[in-house]
Design a protein around this motif. Structure first.
Motif, PDB file in Angstrom:
ATOM      1  N   ASN A  95      44.078  28.416  -6.372  1.00 39.63           N
ATOM      2  CA  ASN A  95      44.650  27.054  -6.872  1.00 39.63           C
ATOM      3  C   ASN A  95      45.520  27.365  -8.376  1.00 39.63           C
ATOM      4  O   ASN A  95      44.644  27.354  -9.414  1.00 39.63           O
ATOM      5  N   GLU A  96      46.691  27.390  -8.474  1.00 41.51           N
ATOM      6  CA  GLU A  96      47.280  27.822  -9.678  1.00 41.51           C
ATOM      7  C   GLU A  96      47.361  26.626 -10.413  1.00 41.51           C
ATOM      8  O   GLU A  96      47.577  26.757 -11.666  1.00 41.51           O
ATOM      9  N   ASN A  97      46.884  25.394 -10.196  1.00 43.12           N
ATOM     10  CA  ASN A  97      46.678  24.396 -11.077  1.00 43.12           C
ATOM     11  C   ASN A  97      45.287  24.312 -11.661  1.00 43.12           C
ATOM     12  O   ASN A  97      45.296  23.282 -12.388  1.00 43.12           O
ATOM     13  N   LEU A  98      44.535  24.710 -11.389  1.00 45.18           N
ATOM     14  CA  LEU A  98      43.235  24.894 -11.589  1.00 45.18           C
ATOM     15  C   LEU A  98      43.179  25.801 -13.046  1.00 45.18           C
ATOM     16  O   LEU A  98      43.455  26.883 -12.918  1.00 45.18           O
ATOM     17  N   THR A  99      42.635  25.154 -14.085  1.00 46.10           N
ATOM     18  CA  THR A  99      42.490  25.711 -15.325  1.00 46.10           C
ATOM     19  C   THR A  99      41.028  25.806 -15.801  1.00 46.10           C
ATOM     20  O   THR A  99      40.380  24.817 -15.813  1.00 46.10           O
ATOM     21  N   THR A 100      40.418  27.278 -15.788  1.00 48.62           N
ATOM     22  CA  THR A 100      39.047  27.348 -16.192  1.00 48.62           C
ATOM     23  C   THR A 100      39.084  27.682 -17.678  1.00 48.62           C
ATOM     24  O   THR A 100      39.914  27.736 -18.510  1.00 48.62           O
ATOM     25  N   PHE A 101      37.876  27.780 -18.336  1.00 51.32           N
ATOM     26  CA  PHE A 101      37.720  28.022 -19.595  1.00 51.32           C
ATOM     27  C   PHE A 101      38.610  29.517 -19.807  1.00 51.32           C
ATOM     28  O   PHE A 101      39.186  29.651 -20.793  1.00 51.32           O
ATOM     29  N   PHE A 102      38.582  30.447 -18.897  1.00 51.39           N
ATOM     30  CA  PHE A 102      38.956  31.882 -19.068  1.00 51.39           C
ATOM     31  C   PHE A 102      40.407  31.622 -18.876  1.00 51.39           C
ATOM     32  O   PHE A 102      41.169  32.680 -19.400  1.00 51.39           O
ATOM     33  N   LEU A 149      42.287  29.369 -20.496  1.00 48.34           N
ATOM     34  CA  LEU A 149      42.976  28.609 -21.496  1.00 48.34           C
ATOM     35  C   LEU A 149      44.002  29.429 -22.363  1.00 48.34           C
ATOM     36  O   LEU A 149      43.686  30.561 -22.670  1.00 48.34           O
ATOM     37  N   ASP A 150      44.991  28.602 -22.820  1.00 43.02           N
ATOM     38  CA  ASP A 150      46.190  29.694 -23.397  1.00 43.02           C
ATOM     39  C   ASP A 150      45.836  29.630 -24.849  1.00 43.02           C
ATOM     40  O   ASP A 150      45.624  28.532 -25.602  1.00 43.02           O
ATOM     41  N   THR A 151      45.948  30.674 -25.623  1.00 47.59           N
ATOM     42  CA  THR A 151      45.758  30.930 -27.014  1.00 47.59           C
ATOM     43  C   THR A 151      47.011  30.176 -27.743  1.00 47.59           C
ATOM     44  O   THR A 151      46.715  29.634 -28.698  1.00 47.59           O
ATOM     45  N   LYS A 152      48.344  30.062 -27.446  1.00 47.95           N
ATOM     46  CA  LYS A 152      49.161  29.521 -27.979  1.00 47.95           C
ATOM     47  C   LYS A 152      48.934  27.953 -28.095  1.00 47.95           C
ATOM     48  O   LYS A 152      49.180  27.156 -29.013  1.00 47.95           O
ATOM     49  N   GLY A 153      48.491  27.372 -26.657  1.00 49.18           N
ATOM     50  CA  GLY A 153      48.160  26.124 -26.536  1.00 49.18           C
ATOM     51  C   GLY A 153      46.986  25.414 -27.670  1.00 49.18           C
ATOM     52  O   GLY A 153      47.074  24.473 -28.276  1.00 49.18           O
ATOM     53  N   ILE A 154      46.066  26.595 -27.564  1.00 46.74           N
ATOM     54  CA  ILE A 154      44.781  26.097 -28.643  1.00 46.74           C
ATOM     55  C   ILE A 154      45.220  26.125 -30.051  1.00 46.74           C
ATOM     56  O   ILE A 154      44.967  25.277 -30.615  1.00 46.74           O
ATOM     57  N   GLN A 155      46.170  27.218 -30.211  1.00 47.52           N
ATOM     58  CA  GLN A 155      46.606  27.417 -31.701  1.00 47.52           C
ATOM     59  C   GLN A 155      47.481  26.128 -32.116  1.00 47.52           C
ATOM     60  O   GLN A 155      47.337  25.499 -33.156  1.00 47.52           O
ATOM     61  N   TYR A 156      48.237  25.682 -30.902  1.00 45.27           N
ATOM     62  CA  TYR A 156      49.314  24.572 -31.409  1.00 45.27           C
ATOM     63  C   TYR A 156      48.149  23.024 -31.717  1.00 45.27           C
ATOM     64  O   TYR A 156      48.577  22.351 -32.830  1.00 45.27           O
TER      65      TYR A 156
END
Length: 276
Positions: A111-118, A120-127
């Motif tokens: 499922n491409e809509n499933l986001t696990t811990f692995f 997580l996008d670095t740019k999003g976290i930095q934002y």
């Protein structure tokens, strides 16, 4: 109070709008900092029409030059800053997991809509960290200089009850708000000899534009996460923006002149409840 200038970043947020109106009603002069000038000027006009004093100034809390320009304009139009409310902040979808817990099956899920811990996008976290932490640090660097040598000045940061105990799904936001709380205490000590108090409020669950879809269904019923939150909140309700006004007025007033370095939960007892 009529002589005190309050600078509010993130002024167009649901919570800060109410704080701006409430502070203006008590006689404070309000400087609204925002990127969307049309909305900010509309809010300033509303405050002015009710007998208060408010002006809108364009600034981005992550761009120091815009903050410096806003400071010059505020000093010319209202006077130098006495109280800074660092209200800018928020989360980002790419710093959020889909599920509260990781299961082994998640790793093989297509499922491409499933986001696990692995995922997580670095740019999003930095934002998220930039917006919440740097978005608190940079305005303080610019506006706290004008507080030195004056009486009754303070900085009020907006943390979160997720800074005390991290919430599931939002590691970036919880970590960033923990940084804000830690910075609040550090800055309170650092500014203690300069006569500037630094405190924070930690709102619990308030319905805002950012979290409404997570807590309520389209029909207005509670989602599962909404039910979990209410069950964990002894007062059995979400916060209303007006619930933040009393503590904000106290921390901005000289009545709290010996209060600095505190992070006060406003959460209906959520942080105090053990679950049993």
């Amino acid at each position: 109070m009529k002589e005190k200038v309050v600078v509010i970043t993130g002024a167009l947020g649901v919570l800060c709008r109410v704080l701006a109106v409430g502070l203006a009603e008590k006689g404070y002069k309000i400087a609204l900092l925002a990127r969307k000038m049309d909305e900010a000027e509309e809010l300033a006009s509303k405050i002015t029409a009710s007998g208060g004093t408010a002006f809108a100034f364009k600034a981005d809390v992550l761009k120091k030059t815009t903050l410096e320009e806003a400071r010059l304009q505020i000093n010319e139009k209202l006077g130098s800053c006495d109280i800074l409310i660092n209200g800018a902040g928020g989360n980002h979808p790419s710093g959020t997991t889909s599920n509260s817990y990781l299961s082994e099956e998640d790793l093989s899920n297509d499922n491409e809509n499933l986001t696990t811990f692995f995922d997580l996008d670095t740019k999003g976290i930095q934002y998220v960290f930039d917006l919440n932490f740097l978005g608190t640090l940079l305005p303080t660097q610019i506006f706290a200089k004008d507080m030195i040598g004056k009486q009754g000045c303070s900085v009020l940061n907006i943390s979160s009850m997720s800074s005390f105990s991290p919430l599931t799904k939002i590691p970036a936001y919880s970590g960033a708000k923990a940084a804000v709380s830690n910075f609040t205490q550090w800055l309170a000590v650092h500014f203690s000899k300069a006569g500037i108090r630094v405190n924070a409020i930690a709102p619990g669950f308030f319905l805002t534009n950012q979290n409404r879809n997570l807590l309520l269904t389209e029909s207005g019923d509670l989602t599962q996460r909404g039910h979990d939150i209410i069950n964990q909140t002894p007062m059995k309700r979400f916060g209303q923006p007006e619930d933040l006004l009393g503590i904000t007025l106290f921390l901005c007033d000289d009545a709290s002149s010996f209060v600095t370095g505190v992070i006060i939960p406003v959460d209906g007892g959520f942080n105090a409840f053990s679950g049993v």
